[in-house]
Structures are given as structure tokens and as C-alpha cells.
Design a protein around this motif. Sequence first.
Motif, mmCIF file in Angstrom:
data_model
loop_
_atom_site.group_PDB
_atom_site.id
_atom_site.type_symbol
_atom_site.label_atom_id
_atom_site.label_comp_id
_atom_site.label_asym_id
_atom_site.label_seq_id
_atom_site.Cartn_x
_atom_site.Cartn_y
_atom_site.Cartn_z
ATOM 1 N N GLY A 347 -4.430 2.122 7.279
ATOM 2 C CA GLY A 347 -5.047 3.415 7.033
ATOM 3 C C GLY A 347 -4.322 4.543 7.729
ATOM 4 N N HIS A 353 -7.266 -1.915 7.114
ATOM 5 C CA HIS A 353 -8.556 -2.025 6.428
ATOM 6 C C HIS A 353 -8.514 -3.245 5.524
ATOM 7 N N LEU A 355 -9.479 -4.753 2.292
ATOM 8 C CA LEU A 355 -9.919 -4.337 0.967
ATOM 9 C C LEU A 355 -10.218 -5.579 0.135
ATOM 10 N N LEU A 478 -8.705 2.703 -0.347
ATOM 11 C CA LEU A 478 -8.457 2.847 1.088
ATOM 12 C C LEU A 478 -9.176 4.061 1.638
#
Length: 830
Positions: A347, A353, A355, A478
Motif C-alpha cells: 500500500g 495488504h 487482497l 487496494l
Amino acid sequence: MATDGLARTIRNPYQDQCGSFARWPRQRNWAAGPIRNTLLPTGRSPLDMKNCLIVRSGRLLVQPVGAVIFVLLVLLAWPGHSAAEPHPDILTAEQNRQEQLRPDGIHVLDGSYVLNLGELHVNITNHGLIGSQYTQTLPFSSAPSGQWPGGSGREYLWGAGLWIGGALNGQFSVTTGQPERELRPGASILDTIYESRENRVIRPTANARIAGRRPPWGQADDDNDGLTDEDMLNGRDDDGDGDVDEDYGQIAAQMFTCTMGDNTGLVRELYPDHSPLGLTVVQRAATYETSDAEDFILLDYEVTNTGFSEVKDVYLGFYVDCDIQRRGSGASNPDDLAGFYRGAVRGSDGSFHRLEIGWMKDAAADDPLPGVFGAMLLGHATDPLEYYAPHLVGVQSFQIFATNARSIQNGEPLADNERYEQMARQAIDPDRSVDKPGDLKFMMSSGPFGNLPPGRQLEYRVALVVGNGMDGMLRNALRASEIHRGRYLDVDHDPNTGGGGGRETLVCLGDYPPYTTGSDPIFDYRYAMMDEACIGSNPVFGYEVINPGALFTAPDGRLCIYVNADNCEECFRRHGRECTVENGLFWVPSESDFETGNGGEKYVPWIEFTDFPPQSPSLRLVPGDHSVELFWDDVSEYDPDPMNGHLDFESYRIWRIGDWIRPEGTTEEAGPQSVLWGMLGEYDLINVIPGGTGGVANDQNLGRNTGLEEIRYLPVCLADPGFDGLAEVMQAFVDADVSNHFLTRPPLRDSRGAVIPGREPFLPWEHEPAVLDTFFDVTSRPARRPPDLVVAKRGCRYYHFIDREVHNGFQTFYSVVAADHAMKWTGSGY
């Protein structure tokens, strides 16, 4: 303060009289998403706001030019700004009688609740369905279902909904929002959908006295009772303080809130083979309007066991049926592809992150739509009071279903036991290959979450996201994850809660099933590393195990301690891959490295640290011969930034689009796409940024510095001799209303037609209600501090712009929006 006062009172330029217009309602928004440009101030585009109007200029068929102004087409209006009292929590006898005559409750079936401030337009209902099933002929099917970009007629979603699976009294059951709508509103008139925009309640009844501020923004405790967000939008007094919905929490810029249950009479009647679990679901659907967050919507679910029995082995999931195609293209073609993406993406803050996205895209042989549509799991609440299972975080099951196939042949499960089996499979279906498109659906699920006893609650948060190609969709996903990640905050302002050192989770004696030895199992864990999946079999690391002396007495009398229960998740954020014993990645940070829990004891999702332009003004249009006049008020100049509480208005921007032909399959509420708009002009404050080095001044203009005087407008009735004396009478009334009770001009007579005592001075002008509105709106009252406490009332100002380059007989769209100056507030100045 009546924000639409001008709209009710401006002079018709073709008639020599004042106050010829009745109350002008605030208009429905057309589409959404700021138009990107290089101008200095940041702000909204015309599509972000609720003041976009449409007119047709020129002559009427039966009247000469200039005889009568007219608006040929005006959208369905919002309720006017009023000082309406909150909904009562106790229904009248007549309301109860009406409810007995309406067994289906207060279902919203007209497609009037569409998230449309962003570029992804989605119909929201209070009966389980997300989308509008746009190929059907249902009352709501004309509404945008999952239209992207808004106003294009390109649909990426047919229908979606929440799935909740569990075992009740030994029987497996799955409550679905789609394909069956087994979540329904109650029978009360209060069980409708509530819309709020920018901390203001808009529907079903506008109420200027309540706000939706929430942490971390200032004044998050709206009612000053020491709590935040405890009174959700449902028309009821949830916290028992005598006020209704006064302290709800606003998510994003536009939010719809509704409450549904799976055990209503209508559910049992429509689905006799389904066994309700006794659940109540609060659904919040929200969208942003900024350019970096316009391609996704957020879905926040709170699932509470409101029955009498414990629901065991609970799973939460989401079902999606896309049918990606252009509206008006005929029957749905079996030409979609589906798959699942799981990966770590870095990020903007440098951390990773996770996902997890079920996706679908168009695989039509000719001219496929370019977008990829995804349903992304953002988060769910793993209950620390149940079995702690860090390996069950995230999507555990992803299943692709084919239409017209049996369940054992990868078809869609129809019975509750088959659906529960799919939710509990703990398997991820492979992506559909490009040579095998079809009419597909998919379901993703998480869990199990252990048991859900009566009164216990689970949370489940999903984003529906779309973008150009897979890369575009992942970029937008994102951004949704970054906003959702939020942070831990010290909302109770008590340094003793939260534990410090990243210890964000409260655990207490008795929360975990006791060992056969009788010792409470929390004493076998380390307070800094409650999750031991990534620290080896015999860790020492200098961190003590929890001991009885570290416990404190909570307000409810339990012995508790705050622990760091997500240390392995923090390891993932640092490295971008799972930290487990199996993959050989052990990570033992110092307390300063803990990424969650350092700020306090309460996790707050949905935090967007970005620029918040002021709300747009109320707008009125007056069409003429090859011209259109625009009138608006000054509410934007007094709308504080929710992040810092300061007024940062900079300019008004005027937008237009003409000669637009509506694409097939779009509704009147959709309006033109954002990329089609053009800016007619901008009028900004005169200000400069002090600068320079070495004693040499180098001031910079902030914007064009045109000033606002060129567009200032004075309502004609204020200078009309026929209203001499009204200003003094209105000023005396406003001065006497020291508590600012009247937000709009007060009525002169009661329900029986008798003059209200004290209102007699207004009677000479009783036949001019619009003029009375104008005088009330422009009259101000300064604030005074105790002992003579007086609440301030701001007098409203108005603006005027003429567009003289308009084609007669064609529809033209207009919007006036506000921009701010994107400068950082340091605490003492900009």
C-alpha cells in the motif's frame, strides 16, 4: 438555517414581482465522481453533488419567447430542508392499524436508493438484494444495478447478497440475501432505508439537528454522553436518552442504513422450507466521491443473534451473480468468466495488504466490456470470546456455480444443507479458463466463527470494486483496503484501556473453554503474542505469559487483560507473506514494531485521510432565450472540514453539459458520465500564500483570486418598498429565538387556523410566504456567551451566473460545486 431559501424566493426575471416561486426542493444527484483537472483548489465535480439540474431553454410551443420561464424536466426531488422532529419510537394507533393491513412491511421496491456519488452506481434494498436484477421487470429493475461508469448503461452486477450459515437445534440452515431474499424489514414504518450524506440525514426525513461524526474526527460524541456511534440510523431511540439517531456514525460520503431480519412472518411465508436462524442484520452501504475512491462501494454488516437459541458453527459469506452486459442488449448471454485473486499488495504506506477477491469479467466474442468486477472481503470480527483460530482469518471457501447444473456438477446449491456444505468446504475453486465462459455465479465465505449465543454479534465487511482490466480493479481494491484498514483509537480517553504496546484485544477469565485441569487457558498465552502460529513451538523472546497479577477488574466485574492478538497479521503486513511455522518465517518484533493497537483500545474501520471539499450549495435554474440563469446559496462557505473542523472554502465551480443523448438502458437518475462535463467558470476568494527566502518576498496567489463580488446576488424583495418594515419585524423575531429553535421560517397560524400568539406583526405579509422565507434566511443573530447565552444564526447570501451560450430546445445539465484549498492545518495556522 434553511439552505434553500433563495430557491423559494428569487425574482423571476421575466415577471415584475418578487417571491413568485414556491419552495424549490433539493434535487437528486445525477452521477458521481470528481472530474480530474489541474486547477489548484481541490473540490467536487458536478457529478458529486445533489444539486445537478436539467433544463431546456428557448421558447414554449404556445407562448412567445420571454413570456414565462420554465423548467421542462426536473428530477424526482429530495424532501425539502426542514426542522422536522425525529421519528417517534412509539407508533400511533393509526400507524399500527396501517401496519396490520400491510404484511410485507416497509419494503423499498421502487429503486430509489442508489449509491451514486461514485462512479459505480448500485441499487440498495432493505430486503437482502444488492443490485436491481436489471433484466427483469420488477419495480426496481430500472435502477442502476452495478453500473460503471455511472450513466453509461454498462452493468456489471445483476444481484448479490449476504449469506449466513449455521446450525440451530441440530439443523443446518443458510439465510441468504440472494438468490432468495430471506432477509426482510420489519412491519414498522420505521423499518425503511435511511440515507445520510456528509454527516447529514437526508431520507426518509431530513433532520438538521443530528450529525454523523465519528472517530477520529472532532466532536464524534455528537450528543456529549461519553459514547460514540451508539444510536444507529433506524428511527428509534437506541440509547434511551430521549433523542433519536442523534449519534450515528457516517461511513463515506453517502450511506444507506437499514435493518433486516430472517425470522419475519413474510420470510416464513415465502420460504416455508427455510429454517430461520433468528438473526437481525444491520446493513450499511456506502460510497465515496473523491477521485481515488470512486470505483467501489462498501458493505458493512452487523449480524446479531436476536433469537432464543445459540447458533453453532457460524459461517459468513457473500454471493454474486454478475451477468455483465450493456443494458438493452437483450437476454443475458452465458459469456462471463469468474475466478479468485489472493495476493499481497504493498500500500501507499509501505505495508502489505491481503487482497482476497472473487471476480468476474465479460468474455463476449464481440466488443466485451472492459471492466473487471470483484467482491472483496475486507474484514470480519473474529470473536476473541470464542475459539481463537488465526488460521481461519480471510476467505476460506470460494465456489463458482454454473446455471442449469446440479449441485454435484458445480451447479448452484438450492437447499439449505447444500449451501451450508459449500460455505464450509474450505476450498478455492480454480479460475474459469477463457474457453469455458458461462452464466456464472460465485460465493465466498469465511469461518467458522464458533457459536453465536443470543445477544452476540458478528461483523462482516465487503467491497464491490470495478476497474479497467485486472490491474485497474486491483488498484481500486487496494485503495478500498487502505480506507478499511482504519486504526485503533483511544475513544474513551482512558490510558488504562488498550494495554499499550500494541495490545488491542480485551480477553477475560472465562472467555476460553477451560482445560480439564481447571486452569484458565489464557494463562498459557503471552500477552504480546496471543497468536502463536508464527513464533515457534517453544518461544521465549523475553515476553511473559499472562499471570494473574496482570489482570484488572473491568467495569462489569470480570478479571481481564489487553493482549496483542494479531501479531502474525502484523508480521504479514511487514513481509507480504504469511508468517507461520510451516513456511519458516518467524517474526518477533519489539513492542515499537506492533502496527495495531498503539493508538488505543477501539478499532475504527473506514477512515479516509484525504481532502473533504465543502458540500455543494442549493441550486436553482431559470431558463430563457439562448440562456440559463443559475442561482445558489452560500452554505458551502460555512461547511467545516470534518478532519480538522476548520472552514477551508476556496471557490465555486460552475459545470455544464449540453446536447447529451441518454444511452439506452439508463434511467433519468443516472445522468451523463463524469468525463463529459465541462467547467464554465470558477470564482474564488482573494487570498495569497506568504512565501519567500532570504528576506525576499515571494507570495503565491491561491487560485485565480477573482473574488465573489462579481457573482453576488441580492434578492429583489429585500429592496422592494412593499416590504418596508418586514426586516425589522423579522430581526426582532430572530433575536428572540436565542436557542436557534427555528431552522426555517416559523408558521404564522396553528393547525386550527388561529394566529399563533406573538406572530401578529407578520400578518401584513402573510400572503407572501416566499418573501417571508427570504427575509428569515438573510437575517442574522450574533452569538453571546453566558450568562446571556445566545446561539448564533447566520444570515444567508446568494450568487448569480448567466450562461448565454445555450442551444434552444435542447436539454442542458448544470451543477455548481464548491472547492477548498488543500492546505495542511498545523494547529496554529495553514
